[in-house]
Design a protein around this motif. Sequence first.
Motif, PDB file in Angstrom:
ATOM      1  N   LYS A  13       7.289   6.573  -7.911  1.00  0.00           N
ATOM      2  CA  LYS A  13       6.495   7.795  -8.089  1.00  0.00           C
ATOM      3  C   LYS A  13       6.342   8.108  -9.571  1.00  0.00           C
ATOM      4  O   LYS A  13       5.256   8.472 -10.024  1.00  0.00           O
ATOM      5  CB  LYS A  13       7.167   8.954  -7.356  1.00  0.00           C
ATOM      6  CG  LYS A  13       6.247  10.144  -7.225  1.00  0.00           C
ATOM      7  CD  LYS A  13       6.784  11.178  -6.267  1.00  0.00           C
ATOM      8  CE  LYS A  13       5.763  12.289  -6.115  1.00  0.00           C
ATOM      9  NZ  LYS A  13       6.266  13.581  -6.579  1.00  0.00           N
ATOM     10  N   GLU A  55      11.733  11.938  -2.085  1.00  0.00           N
ATOM     11  CA  GLU A  55      11.264  11.724  -3.454  1.00  0.00           C
ATOM     12  C   GLU A  55      12.291  10.943  -4.246  1.00  0.00           C
ATOM     13  O   GLU A  55      11.933  10.074  -5.037  1.00  0.00           O
ATOM     14  CB  GLU A  55      10.990  13.066  -4.123  1.00  0.00           C
ATOM     15  CG  GLU A  55       9.684  13.675  -3.671  1.00  0.00           C
ATOM     16  CD  GLU A  55       9.283  14.876  -4.492  1.00  0.00           C
ATOM     17  OE1 GLU A  55      10.136  15.395  -5.218  1.00  0.00           O
ATOM     18  OE2 GLU A  55       8.125  15.294  -4.387  1.00  0.00           O
ATOM     19  N   VAL A  61      12.116   7.068  -3.582  1.00  0.00           N
ATOM     20  CA  VAL A  61      11.014   6.284  -4.169  1.00  0.00           C
ATOM     21  C   VAL A  61      10.679   6.795  -5.577  1.00  0.00           C
ATOM     22  O   VAL A  61       9.557   6.657  -6.036  1.00  0.00           O
ATOM     23  CB  VAL A  61       9.766   6.328  -3.274  1.00  0.00           C
ATOM     24  CG1 VAL A  61       9.991   5.560  -1.998  1.00  0.00           C
ATOM     25  CG2 VAL A  61       9.355   7.744  -2.971  1.00  0.00           C
ATOM     26  N   LEU A  66       3.290   4.209  -6.489  1.00  0.00           N
ATOM     27  CA  LEU A  66       3.686   4.408  -5.101  1.00  0.00           C
ATOM     28  C   LEU A  66       2.713   3.739  -4.134  1.00  0.00           C
ATOM     29  O   LEU A  66       3.085   3.323  -3.047  1.00  0.00           O
ATOM     30  CB  LEU A  66       3.764   5.914  -4.808  1.00  0.00           C
ATOM     31  CG  LEU A  66       4.724   6.374  -3.742  1.00  0.00           C
ATOM     32  CD1 LEU A  66       6.061   5.699  -3.876  1.00  0.00           C
ATOM     33  CD2 LEU A  66       4.918   7.864  -3.827  1.00  0.00           C
ATOM     34  N   ASP A  67       1.449   3.612  -4.544  1.00  0.00           N
ATOM     35  CA  ASP A  67       0.470   3.006  -3.636  1.00  0.00           C
ATOM     36  C   ASP A  67       0.290   1.518  -3.909  1.00  0.00           C
ATOM     37  O   ASP A  67      -0.631   0.910  -3.387  1.00  0.00           O
ATOM     38  CB  ASP A  67      -0.867   3.729  -3.760  1.00  0.00           C
ATOM     39  CG  ASP A  67      -1.346   3.753  -5.194  1.00  0.00           C
ATOM     40  OD1 ASP A  67      -0.505   3.558  -6.080  1.00  0.00           O
ATOM     41  OD2 ASP A  67      -2.542   3.948  -5.430  1.00  0.00           O
ATOM     42  N   GLU A 118       0.819  -1.222   0.000  1.00  0.00           N
ATOM     43  CA  GLU A 118       0.000   0.000   0.000  1.00  0.00           C
ATOM     44  C   GLU A 118       0.847   1.264   0.000  1.00  0.00           C
ATOM     45  O   GLU A 118       0.342   2.348   0.267  1.00  0.00           O
ATOM     46  CB  GLU A 118      -0.915   0.034   1.219  1.00  0.00           C
ATOM     47  CG  GLU A 118      -2.000  -1.007   1.229  1.00  0.00           C
ATOM     48  CD  GLU A 118      -1.509  -2.309   1.832  1.00  0.00           C
ATOM     49  OE1 GLU A 118      -0.787  -2.244   2.835  1.00  0.00           O
ATOM     50  OE2 GLU A 118      -1.822  -3.371   1.274  1.00  0.00           O
ATOM     51  N   GLY A 119       2.123   1.131  -0.217  1.00  0.00           N
ATOM     52  CA  GLY A 119       2.939   2.342  -0.264  1.00  0.00           C
ATOM     53  C   GLY A 119       3.687   2.614   1.020  1.00  0.00           C
ATOM     54  O   GLY A 119       4.055   3.752   1.288  1.00  0.00           O
ATOM     55  N   GLU A 120       3.880   1.581   1.818  1.00  0.00           N
ATOM     56  CA  GLU A 120       4.653   1.789   3.040  1.00  0.00           C
ATOM     57  C   GLU A 120       6.131   1.627   2.738  1.00  0.00           C
ATOM     58  O   GLU A 120       6.519   0.766   1.958  1.00  0.00           O
ATOM     59  CB  GLU A 120       4.216   0.794   4.110  1.00  0.00           C
ATOM     60  CG  GLU A 120       2.864   1.137   4.695  1.00  0.00           C
ATOM     61  CD  GLU A 120       2.288   0.012   5.501  1.00  0.00           C
ATOM     62  OE1 GLU A 120       3.070  -0.812   5.986  1.00  0.00           O
ATOM     63  OE2 GLU A 120       1.060  -0.044   5.625  1.00  0.00           O
ATOM     64  N   VAL A 121       6.938   2.443   3.376  1.00  0.00           N
ATOM     65  CA  VAL A 121       8.371   2.400   3.129  1.00  0.00           C
ATOM     66  C   VAL A 121       9.090   2.335   4.466  1.00  0.00           C
ATOM     67  O   VAL A 121       8.811   3.129   5.366  1.00  0.00           O
ATOM     68  CB  VAL A 121       8.835   3.658   2.360  1.00  0.00           C
ATOM     69  CG1 VAL A 121      10.320   3.600   2.106  1.00  0.00           C
ATOM     70  CG2 VAL A 121       8.100   3.792   1.051  1.00  0.00           C
ATOM     71  N   GLN A 135       3.835   6.002 -11.173  1.00  0.00           N
ATOM     72  CA  GLN A 135       2.543   6.037 -10.492  1.00  0.00           C
ATOM     73  C   GLN A 135       2.207   4.709  -9.823  1.00  0.00           C
ATOM     74  O   GLN A 135       1.099   4.197  -9.934  1.00  0.00           O
ATOM     75  CB  GLN A 135       1.433   6.411 -11.476  1.00  0.00           C
ATOM     76  CG  GLN A 135       1.728   7.733 -12.157  1.00  0.00           C
ATOM     77  CD  GLN A 135       0.538   8.312 -12.856  1.00  0.00           C
ATOM     78  OE1 GLN A 135      -0.356   7.579 -13.233  1.00  0.00           O
ATOM     79  NE2 GLN A 135       0.533   9.603 -13.019  1.00  0.00           N
TER      80      GLN A 135
END
Lengths: 473, 417
Positions: free
Chosen positions: B248, B241, B244, B253-254, B220-223, B251
């Motif tokens: 990004k 930025e 990732v 990232l999620d 889900e976009g956790e880093v 598109q």
Amino acid sequence: MSSSLCVRRLSLAPSDVSAHTSMATRSLLAYSCNASFSTSSAQLAQNLQKKSKAALPPQRGTKNSVTLKRKTPARDVGKRPAPGERKALRKRIVLSNINAFEVPGLRDLHTTNMHADSVKGRVMGLPGTVVDSLRAVEAFKTTQGWNLFRRPAILMRRESAQIAEFIQEVEAAQGKKTIRRIIIGDRASGKSTLVLQALTMAFLKEWVVINLPDAKEIIIGHTEYAPMPGSNRTQYTQNVYTANLLSQIAKANTAVLSKLQLTTKPDLPITVPPNATLVKLAELGAATPEYSWPIFRALWDELTQPNRPPIIFAIDGLGHIMRDSAYLSTNFKPIHAHDLTIVRHFIDHLSGAAALPNGGIVLAATTGSNNPSSPALDFSIQVAEARAKGMNSLPTWNPYKSADQRSLDSLKNVEMLRLNGLSKEEARTIMEYYAASGMLRRTVDNNFVSDQWTLSGGGNIGELERGTVKLRI
Amino acid sequence: MKGGELSRSLRRAITSLGGLSTSQTNPRIRVARRTFRPVASTSFSTTSIRRSELVSQPSGDSIAAPPIEFDEEESQSDDAVLKKLRVVPASPSYFSAKPDFTDNFIYLQSLVRKYATLPVVPPGHAPRVAWKTVAQFRLVVNEPIKSAKYHRIIELLHRLNHIHPALMPAEVTEALEKYKRDINPHDNKAKPGVIDEFGRAKGIGRRKTSSAIAWVVEGEGEVLINGKTLSQIFGRLHDRESAVWALKATQRLDKYNVWALVKGGGVTGQAEALTLAVAKALLVHEPLLKPALRRAPIDAAQLRTSLFDDLTAFGCIWPGRETKAGPRAPKGGLMPPPQFETHLRQHRSGCCPLRTALFLHYYLPIAYYNRLLLLERALGGRWADAGARTRAKPEPEPEPEPTPQQQRVERDEKMAR
């Protein structure tokens, strides 16, 4: 040594020495040429040197100083800021931005809708009266982004709902319940704002609100202090600070305290009119700093009488009071922060040593950006979190580290409230609020929300605001 | 000169030639034959080292004349023979300045000529070969070869390499072998990444002295980097930025979670090492993203900071122009609005993102803009490529009418033909 030099030296020797020539010749070297008791000699010597330098022909390759006009030193004509002006500017709280749009459909938080499911995850405005009270107790911080929006508003996130539940629980228990929590979380995760939200709800519920806005101010030695007579382990009162606190309490809680009258006869060094309201008592303490601590105690005793409203007692920057303060005792030993009366009072309630007979909440927020090293607090947080998770083996104190036992003991039985990042829905709500305020000029779509959510370290609200509103490129 | 004298001298010359021809048939002396064989091992350097090599080597394959073998019994009459002899070197290029190079070149030319009719693979489909650099070739032949000259050899090699592999003559293979580098870097094929049983793909990236390992899983976009969140480990938004960027820009990232370890170097280096690591791991999941990642538009903010030094060094930006609010326009004044509009439209229409972004953000006057183009070329890499590929071609100008003088010249040329 040439004979002429010898003669010159001789002439400089004191007269009684030159009278006995044999002695004088033996001690010639003991006299130096510039032995003089005049303080002007150094200045004279400098002047002489300058003159001799000027007499020399100009150096090759340098500009002739005769042709250069000497600049007159620039006169300082700038106006100095008045005493306290800079500090006032630094501490100024701006709660409105007239360039931001008013957000249509922004509802205020009320006692009625505070616990409703409809406000969960929504942005709610703060009512004007509460804003004044919050300003009085210094709940707004300069580091928060209040100055970006038209009027103060808060996001009712998951943890805010939890605080609302606490308030409900306390009210439901009819004064039998005291909830003690330490708010922890990352830097800019909204810890101070959560305290503000708790204070807001308490103001709405007409509780008595006592807020210590910054623990750092208490311990850095910027306010005067004095040992309290008759205290066994010497306690130190901070009269000016306490007087200021009393004035804040009076100002912020006027509505509540003006309805309450003295029921006991407090033993005070100054006369208090009978049947005086508690506002009067607090104002009296604010006006007479030398008796501010006894008056604070008297006020507290009054507030803990039966049939009084619950109390919310909060502090920000807990780490600062979990170590030695900057004050020194008469033995030139640092005074532990817990020996300051106001801190002691708070710690007693946070640790559960003293109870709130009418119920209430004791909240302490840690600080992320101005975090002092407090191993005791760090360890206590680890232990409390492990306990909350139900882990079998709790962390143990490193025996090679010197322990601050008083701090450790005070934090033994306190639960933690960890502030996690916002959920994506909450992030979307707050970003839509930013956009509606005109401070975020982007279409708030799923892609943008998830990007910003990740870049803000998993929904850290401070970072989210920074990335979307403050750092616009 | 009188006619009698001429006839006399002619006669003398003919007699001398007759004498020479008899001596040349002498079986004791090997006849030198002209050969195209490349002779690399020998050289004619006057330095002591090369000389010692020459002495130690058996000089059988020399381009110089072979040694004359004198028989013991005929030593008496050698003086007479030698007077009649003319020594001929093995290779005609013996008398040139760079004999080895010339021999090699002529030999390769002959190969190209010889196998010109063999079928070739289409351009770009020949096996990738790393030829020796000019410096390496100089060491082999020990002659001061200029790179332009060596390039002519490379062109021949390139042509020979394009002969269809199925029909490649052994002679050519052998000839090409000599010019290949000892280790062909194109033989090192990267191992294709795999997604393990937990759905993780691993990527490794390095930048300056930082190295990063990133595991990318669907999520889900956790880093988490070194156990910290993105905002904890990187204070600057720019670095976050960067870390990732691959996700990004595409598109995604999620759609993925990143778990990474990074060490060494500074903060920015670590962030940019992560850029590569995450991109590589992402490519394991979605290999088709490679072109998208190659042309990933560069962020304006990223540009402003990371290319700022380069631009300053290049003279595009004067130092001190960067303010808190962002870069200011140069003092020379802004470009006149209509011109700016046209340029902007051109570059919006599909120029490289670097240029567009810079153009917008620095608002460069045309002189600086031209410098920027040079910089881009100097930088090489993806922006230059992207620009070259997608650049909108300007309309060709209509050719001007030829002047009468030009017409006359053309007519004369036609007449001459």
